[in-house]
Design a protein around this motif. Structure first.
Motif, PDB file in Angstrom:
ATOM      1  N   LYS A  49       0.629  -0.977   0.131  1.00  0.00           N
ATOM      2  CA  LYS A  49      -0.267   0.198  -0.334  1.00  0.00           C
ATOM      3  C   LYS A  49       0.751   1.401  -0.104  1.00  0.00           C
ATOM      4  N   LEU A  50       1.639   1.692   0.618  1.00  0.00           N
ATOM      5  CA  LEU A  50       2.927   2.501   0.805  1.00  0.00           C
ATOM      6  C   LEU A  50       2.943   2.487  -0.766  1.00  0.00           C
ATOM      7  N   SER A  51       3.874   1.351  -1.195  1.00  0.00           N
ATOM      8  CA  SER A  51       4.657   2.198  -2.568  1.00  0.00           C
ATOM      9  C   SER A  51       3.831   2.445  -3.702  1.00  0.00           C
ATOM     10  N   PHE A  52       1.854   1.717  -3.592  1.00  0.00           N
ATOM     11  CA  PHE A  52       0.721   2.284  -4.795  1.00  0.00           C
ATOM     12  C   PHE A  52       0.566   4.243  -4.193  1.00  0.00           C
ATOM     13  N   LEU A  53       0.455   3.635  -2.846  1.00  0.00           N
ATOM     14  CA  LEU A  53       0.484   5.600  -2.076  1.00  0.00           C
ATOM     15  C   LEU A  53       1.503   6.725  -3.273  1.00  0.00           C
ATOM     16  N   LYS A  54       3.186   5.966  -2.919  1.00  0.00           N
ATOM     17  CA  LYS A  54       3.740   6.941  -3.678  1.00  0.00           C
ATOM     18  C   LYS A  54       3.743   7.386  -4.732  1.00  0.00           C
ATOM     19  N   GLN A  55       3.539   5.975  -5.565  1.00  0.00           N
ATOM     20  CA  GLN A  55       4.083   6.644  -7.207  1.00  0.00           C
ATOM     21  C   GLN A  55       2.037   6.923  -7.759  1.00  0.00           C
ATOM     22  N   HIS A  56       1.387   7.138  -6.724  1.00  0.00           N
ATOM     23  CA  HIS A  56      -0.023   7.695  -6.764  1.00  0.00           C
ATOM     24  C   HIS A  56      -0.019   9.578  -6.646  1.00  0.00           C
ATOM     25  N   ASN A  57       1.390   8.953  -6.037  1.00  0.00           N
ATOM     26  CA  ASN A  57       0.920  10.855  -5.422  1.00  0.00           C
ATOM     27  C   ASN A  57      -0.572  11.055  -4.185  1.00  0.00           C
ATOM     28  N   LEU A  58      -0.594  10.420  -3.985  1.00  0.00           N
ATOM     29  CA  LEU A  58      -1.454  10.257  -2.487  1.00  0.00           C
ATOM     30  C   LEU A  58      -1.054  10.385  -1.585  1.00  0.00           C
TER      31      LEU A  58
END
Length: 117
Positions: free
Chosen positions: A105-114
């Motif tokens: 989840k952390l990687s997902f949030l960072k990749q999508h600038n969330l």
């Protein structure tokens, strides 16, 4: 429909971003538990989850492998940004009763600038 076939169709609909069509793959009392989040209970709540997620980020599922074991479909996936994960789909009477997903989840949030919670 066999679990492997269902997962193949699920991926195509997921990639189209159609939350309502995606929710139709689930039993009314299904559970979707993406282990980075709390379990989502019920088809209507799963629909809302997909609507919210599709509104937040442009997501694409690239299939690496799909396996079938009895009533289970198992999906190994990646996305265009390099995130990887897997999903387990318990299919009963041609619909998903339980889905469990594992991803970072952390990687997902960072990749999508969330925002990071």
């Amino acid at each position: 429909m066999k679990p492997k076939q269902l997962v193949e169709k699920w991926v195509a609909v997921f990639n189209s971003g159609d939350a309502e069509a995606l929710a139709d793959f689930y039993h009314d009392d299904a559970v979707n538990h993406q282990v980075a989040n709390e379990p989502i209970n019920g088809k209507n709540a799963i629909l809302k989850m997909f609507q919210d997620e599709f509104a937040q980020a442009d997501m694409t599922c690239i299939v690496e492998n799909i396996f079938e074991d009895g009533e289970w479909g198992i999906l190994e996936w990646k996305d265009p940004l390099g995130l990887r994960g897997c999903g387990f789909f318990h299919v009963i009477d041609g619909k998903i009763k339980l889905q469990r997903g594992y991803w970072d989840k952390l990687s997902f949030l960072k990749q999508h600038n969330l925002p990071i919670e």
